[in-house]
Design an enzyme around this catalytic site. Structure first.
Site, PDB file in Angstrom:
ATOM      1  N   ARG A  60      -2.192  -0.793   5.500  1.00 36.77           N
ATOM      2  CA  ARG A  60      -3.401  -1.300   4.840  1.00 36.77           C
ATOM      3  C   ARG A  60      -3.118  -2.653   4.194  1.00 36.77           C
ATOM      4  NH1 ARG A  60      -4.891   3.779   1.156  1.00 36.77           N
ATOM      5  NH2 ARG A  60      -2.685   4.191   1.476  1.00 36.77           N
ATOM      6  N   CYS A  88       0.873  -1.177   0.000  1.00 33.08           N
ATOM      7  CA  CYS A  88       0.000   0.000   0.000  1.00 33.08           C
ATOM      8  C   CYS A  88       0.902   1.217   0.000  1.00 33.08           C
ATOM      9  CB  CYS A  88      -0.969  -0.015   1.171  1.00 33.08           C
ATOM     10  SG  CYS A  88      -0.196  -0.092   2.798  1.00 33.08           S
TER      11      CYS A  88
END
Lengths: 99, 280
Positions: free
Chosen positions: B238, B233
């Site tokens: 994430r 990410c």
């Protein structure tokens, strides 16, 4: 520029509204601000883009690209959403009522 | 791994707040959330000041992790239940990090802080005092962490899953839309990467989607489960969420998290970068 259009928007230092598009507003329930709401920015297809928690005064803020956005709030007082069209750089304000 | 091994529900958590050998740990980007109220008995972990080396861009070393967990009062025979804000991004990152250092008894609270709050469950401001332990860690498990050279070599051969939002993937934005866009590196994505935003793996209340929904999602997006997978990410948090979905919930065996992610890759000199939606 010395004064931002909305003094309550409380933008971080260095935010350049001639280049960036910022979506701000309040989450409200029967006219009163709702702090601690989960505010989600959804794109034109309804796809999730970002999420913030509203401040004690109910305020939220997103940095967005131009487009049509839905701001959706989840809270213990209920959920709600509103749409905002971002045409280019600048400050865009939309209130989200939850019920 | 399976869902029962990796996730606990808010109901289970509420009934097991005082269970023996069970430590709740809140992990946040904004640690003031903990200070304003946390799950009763939970200790706090700051992903930035406690899990990152203060000088180099890397994690604290094995000795540093041992010292940190010992000081938090977490022992080797404790089961650690992680939760946090931002849909468990940093809790999932800590989960991956605990596994990296060999602590297997770790679970994620499904829905994290958001579901707990929206359910109106109890929050507490009392900071628990846990006696120090002698925690011992293992050497880093390199089978779940990817570095940049491996990522460059994976272009066109392994599954690369970019879990950022479509506007970050295409290069329109350099950071998620709730953060200032201050980074100086190039925008775009690693060539051949699929864009499957982390959020597609989660429900609105922050819980993970069902195994069937997750399997359907990744196969529809073109993930080839016969190949190894690397998720990335912007800074690796994430993608920990997606690593968790693929490796811990769906049981895919060869899945790595590239924690250098776009802030590293997008600043490398000479590597290929693609812009646009990746579909043309």
């Amino acid at each position: 520029m010395c004064s931002a259009p909305d003094q309550n928007a409380d933008l971080p230092a260095g935010t350049d509204l001639s280049k960036e598009s910022v979506v701000v507003g309040k989450v409200t329930s029967r006219g009163s601000p709702v702090g601690g709401a989960y505010v989600r920015l959804l794109d034109g297809t309804g796809e999730f883009t970002a999420e913030v928690v509203s401040s004690a005064s109910g305020d939220y803020r997103f940095f967005a690209a131009p487009g049509t956005w839905t701001v959706r709030a989840l809270s213990r007082s209920g959920n709600g959403q509103s749409e905002v069209a971002v045409g280019g750089p600048g400050l865009f304000t939309t209130e989200v009522a939850v019920a | 791994m399976s869902r029962q091994d990796a996730l606990v529900s808010a109901d289970w958590a509420e009934q097991n707040l005082d269970a023996p050998n069970t430590v709740f740990v809140e992990v946040d980007e904004d640690t003031t959330a903990y200070d304003g109220g946390h799950i009763p008995g939970a200790v706090k972990l700051d992903w930035k000041t406690e899990l990152q080396d203060p000088v180099r861009r890397d994690f604290v070393d094995k000795a540093g992790f041992e010292k940190l967990l010992s000081s938090k009062g977490i022992a080797n025979d404790d089961t650690v239940i992680l939760y946090g804000g931002n849909n468990n991004w940093f809790a999932a990152y800590a989960y991956w990090y605990f596994k990296l250092y060999g602590h297997q008894a770790v679970k994620l609270l499904d829905g994290g802080r958001k579901k707990w709050e929206l359910d109106g469950r109890k929050l507490d401001t009392e900071v628990p005092q846990r006696p120090a332990t002698q925690f011992t860690a293992q050497e880093q498990d390199s089978s779940i962490r990817a570095f940049r050279d491996e990522v460059v070599n994976a272009i066109g051969t392994k599954n690369l899953v970019d879990v950022r939002s479509p506007d970050e993937f295409s290069g329109k934005l350099l950071a998620p839309a709730h953060l200032p866009q201050e980074q100086a590196q190039r925008g775009g994505h690693i060539p051949s990467a699929l864009n499957v935003p982390w959020s597609k793996a989660a429900n609105e209340d922050g819980t993970f989607k069902s195994d069937d929904e997750l399997r359907k999602l990744y196969s529809e997006q073109g993930l080839d489960s016969s190949r190894p997978t690397i998720a990335y990410c912007r800074i690796g948090e994430r993608s920990s969420h997606t690593w968790f979905a693929l490796h811990e919930l769906l049981g895919e065996t060869d899945v790595k998290n590239y924690d250098g992610s776009w802030t590293e890759y997008g600043s490398l000199v000479g590597v290929p970068v693609e812009t646009g939606d990746g579909k043309s």
